[in-house]
Scaffold this active site. Structure first.
Site, PDB file in Angstrom:
ATOM      1  CG  ASP A 184      18.671  47.196  55.387  1.00 58.56           C
ATOM      2  OD1 ASP A 184      17.540  46.390  55.552  1.00 58.56           O
ATOM      3  OD2 ASP A 184      19.106  47.954  56.126  1.00 58.56           O
TER       4      ASP A 184
HETATM    5  C1  NOJ Z   1      16.016  47.117  57.761  1.00 58.86           C
HETATM    6  C2  NOJ Z   1      17.255  47.063  58.910  1.00 58.86           C
HETATM    7  O1  NOJ Z   1      17.788  47.846  58.507  1.00 58.86           O
HETATM    8  C3  NOJ Z   1      17.743  45.655  58.872  1.00 58.86           C
HETATM    9  O2  NOJ Z   1      18.803  45.745  59.800  1.00 58.86           O
HETATM   10  C4  NOJ Z   1      16.774  44.643  59.063  1.00 58.86           C
HETATM   11  O3  NOJ Z   1      17.405  43.448  59.112  1.00 58.86           O
HETATM   12  C5  NOJ Z   1      15.883  44.551  57.781  1.00 58.86           C
HETATM   13  N1  NOJ Z   1      15.074  45.940  57.799  1.00 58.86           N
HETATM   14  C6  NOJ Z   1      14.706  43.449  57.792  1.00 58.86           C
HETATM   15  O4  NOJ Z   1      13.823  43.747  58.880  1.00 58.86           O
END
Ligand code: NOJ
Length: 732
Positions: A277
């Site tokens: 993530d």
């Molecule tokens: C953080 C989030 O937790 C995730 O779900 C998301 O896909 C990414 N950022 C990218 O934006």
């Protein structure tokens, strides 16, 4: 010139060979730095769709072959520009993968996923994802960071909005439907995209419902409740996974060798790639398991994370780690191979610009057909929570009062994670009612209250508008920025003074419909007491106002059922239908039993609950036998009759309970459902099949299997409203 020639050679090579060979052939020409570059994902400018002045820090890195994927780069024209840099200006011309959070639509926005899941209509859910993919791919995207399949039983957590609720069985089916929708049959089609199973794993169990917070749970709970949707995603052929931000039992998942490499790659055989993530590799420093980026990179690579999302750790540290023997070349090669394989499957080596087509983008995005389906999907998602003969409203009233902060708040309708959705395309409730009713009915609007704060000044105007109306429709709930990432709440009632507003409106004793818009289960016992009709409309998306009008005026008979329990009070959280009996199950009159002294154990509205404008009568479940062998199938049959005066749809549900096990078993677990439609007076027989596999669980020895013994099977219209029968699973 030399660079162009290389690209051409690669394009030719990609025809007629199989993908593993093509990948090997590309890899044989890559330097270590270029390989590490493929594992690096950077963010772009995010909001850009038109012509731009390109900012150059990430562009230079692309030129140097230091980037394998970009996120937040949007639009056919802009993605083409950035792709061109990778293809024409980097040494090997390897195309980029563009990823984006296409969560509930791209430009045509569907209800938030929790709402969409309440339709229990897997075909519709699949179709919404397919439309999202059609639009996103037309705008240059290859990869969506969806579906989120985190189970959560805690409405405080803002991201309950992005999932399919509290149940692993249903959550798995929704996850599969969404993956089918995004990915289709074949990545080489230009309207399909890679899906991403996220967030692996346990993210929805953050303590206190506070986002990014610690997760601590038994392995049995992890395997029975939180992992099943991820396993289902693999079975459905999901292309990628995302590791979660949270720690699980002391180890951040992004650094968990056991879960990522061990379970996901080795045991389950996942052969796609895994992205961290956003920054979750370097966040192992504040987590306190890595002293610096070097250690964080070592943990993540050894755990099996293939791509570093906007963390800059791999690009900076992998070479040093390899030189120091802390990670191996095979590990890097394996990650590169996984990523290049997807690029080949997407057809990017044949035509890196195949998703960058401005003409298609204009034609496809926000098309009439997509909007029409968004309207249907929104109507299907709505759950009728209460109706004392108020709904549907007649279209022939003279005056309707539309009260509340959400009546015309276009931006709120599309929620967070609304990709390129724009408020200017939203049909709000005022517009939806006008579209439905024409000019013949007077609509009186008053905002009444804001989302937050204690100001009641608007009440007077609202009450005035309401007192002169034949019916009142109060559109209240949460703003978009009250659910989603980093949007946890400790009070899950109606925010601000909206509850007081509704209670005042109810005192007028007029036909009152409360339309709720929110991204999480709300605790609204007083509203439930006071209002004669309550319709849960979630954050309904671009066509929200039209869909609400369809339901309120009876052109669509509501058929949604909750996929997450609505508690009476935040103090009941976590609350779910699938709970254990305990050694002292609640007996109201007995003090020393498991209960609260100031409220019920049961939620206000349980999982699986939702009313219709018609009524359904269920028979007792009938079994074809009172016992079954391990290799047999038990048939569970139930008659459902439409006893009302309108055609309607009903979600017929089946649950089981293992009465005695080597470990305690839940009082109910969903094992099947069917959505049927019935004309007035029509009766249908619904048949479910149960196999021993459906009765399996993690036993005392952590073996996944069914145990012989007595079971109960329940059928009915919600997790609470059921009738039961018993059967025995015979010893093997
Ligand atoms: C953080 C989030 O937790 C995730 O779900 C998301 O896909 C990414 N950022 C990218 O934006």
């Amino acid at each position: 010139m030399a660079m162009l020639a290389t690209t051409q050679v690669m394009a030719q090579q990609s025809v007629g060979e199989d993908i593993p060979q093509k990948v090997d052939s590309v890899m044989s020409r890559m330097t270590l730095e270029e390989k590490i570059g493929q594992l690096n994902q950077l963010t772009g400018d995010g909001e850009v769709t038109g012509p731009v002045t390109l900012n150059n820090s990430y562009q230079d890195q692309i030129r140097q072959g230091m980037v394998g994927s970009m996120l937040n780069v949007n639009g056919a024209e802009y993605t083409r520009k950035i792709q061109k840099i990778a293809v024409e200006e980097s040494r090997l011309g390897i195309p980029l993968i563009f990823g984006y959070d296409v969560i509930h639509g791209y430009k045509t926005i569907f209800p938030v996923p929790l709402g969409e899941s309440a339709s229990w209509d897997l075909e519709a859910i699949e179709k919404a994802s397919r439309i999202a993919a059609r639009e996103a791919t037309a705008a240059g995207q290859h990869w969506t960071f969806a579906p989120m399949m985190d189970i959560s039983r805690d409405a405080r957590w803002g991201r309950v909005m992005e999932g399919a609720g509290e149940d692993p069985f249903y959550g798995s089916m929704v996850a599969r439907a969404r993956i089918r929708g995004f990915q289709g049959e074949d990545f080489s089609k230009d309207h399909t995209m890679l899906a991403c199973a996220k967030h692996f794993v346990g993210y929805g169990a953050a303590r206190g419902g506070r986002d990014y917070n610690t997760v601590d749970m038994s392995m049995r709970r992890l395997h029975e409740t939180f992992l099943p949707p991820f396993k289902a995603a693999i079975d459905e052929g999901v292309a990628t996974f995302m590791s979660s931000f949270n720690e699980l039992n002391g180890v951040p998942v992004t650094g968990s060798r056991e879960l990522v490499r061990g379970l996901l790659k080795d045991q389950w055989g996942f052969d796609g790639f895994i992205v961290s993530d956003w920054g979750s590799i370097q966040e192992m420093m504040p987590h306190g398991v890595a002293a610096d980026k070097y250690e964080a990179g070592e943990l993540a690579m050894n755990a099996g994370i293939d791509m570093d999302m906007e963390g800059h750790v791999y690009i900076q540290e992998l070479k040093n780690l390899l030189e120091d023997g802390r990670i191996s070349e095979e590990q890097i090669d394996d990650a590169v191979r996984r990523i290049l394989t997807k690029k080949f499957e997407l057809g990017l080596f044949d035509d890196p610009y195949r998703y960058c087509n401005v003409e298609r983008e204009e034609r496809v995005i926000l098309s009439k057909e997509h909007r029409a389906f968004a309207r249907k999907a929104a109507a299907k998602s709505m759950v009728l929570l209460k109706n004392d003969k108020v709904l549907p409203l007649s279209k022939n009233l003279d005056d309707i009062a539309l009260i509340g902060p959400l009546v015309q708040a276009d931006q709120e309708y599309i929620g967070t994670w609304s990709a390129r959705g724009e408020s200017k395309h939203v049909v709000n409730v005022m517009e939806g009612f006008r579209n439905k009713l024409g000019e013949g009915v007077n609509l009186h609007y008053a905002k009444g209250a804001s989302f937050t704060g204690g100001d009641k000044e608007g009440f007077e105007k609202a009450l005035e508008a309401a007192s002169n109306a034949d019916a009142i429709v109060a559109v209240v709930g949460e703003s978009a920025m009250m659910s989603g990432e980093a949007l946890s709440r400790m009070d899950i009632g109606l925010p601000g003074v909206q509850k007081e507003l509704v209670l005042e409106l109810a005192r007028l004793n007029k036909p009152l419909v409360v339309v709720l818009m929110n991204g999480r289960p709300l605790a609204i016992p007083e509203v439930d007491q006071a209002a004669p009709a309550i319709l849960e409309a979630w954050l309904p998306g671009t066509e929200g106002g039209n869909a609400i009008a369809d339901v309120v005026f009876g052109d669509y008979n509501p058929s949604g059922k909750l996929t997450a329990s609505f508690p009476h009070a935040v103090g009941q959280v976590p609350v779910q239908y699938e709970h254990k009996n305990t050694g002292r199950p609640k007996v109201e009159s007995q003090r020393y039993t498991s209960k609260y002294i100031d409220g019920p154990n049961k939620p206000l509205y349980p999982f699986g609950y939702g009313l219709s404008y018609t009524s359904f009568e269920y028979s007792q479940p009938v079994l074809n036998s009172q016992q079954m062998n391990f290799n047999e199938t038990l048939r569970v049959q139930v008659d459902v009759e439409n006893t009302g005066e309108r055609a309607g749809e009903e979600v017929v549900q089946m649950y089981v309970r293992d009465l005695v096990g080597s470990v305690t078993r839940p009082v109910k677990e969903l094992k099947g459902f069917k959505k049927i439609s019935l004309e007035p007076g029509e009766k249908k027989t619904v048949i479910f099949e149960l196999r021993a596999d459906d009765l399996a669980f993690y036993t005392r020895d952590m073996e996944y299997k069914a145990e012989p013994g007595e079971f109960k099977v329940f059928t009915g219209s919600s997790s609470e409203d059921v009738q039961s029968a018993r059967f025995k699973l015979l010893a093997q």
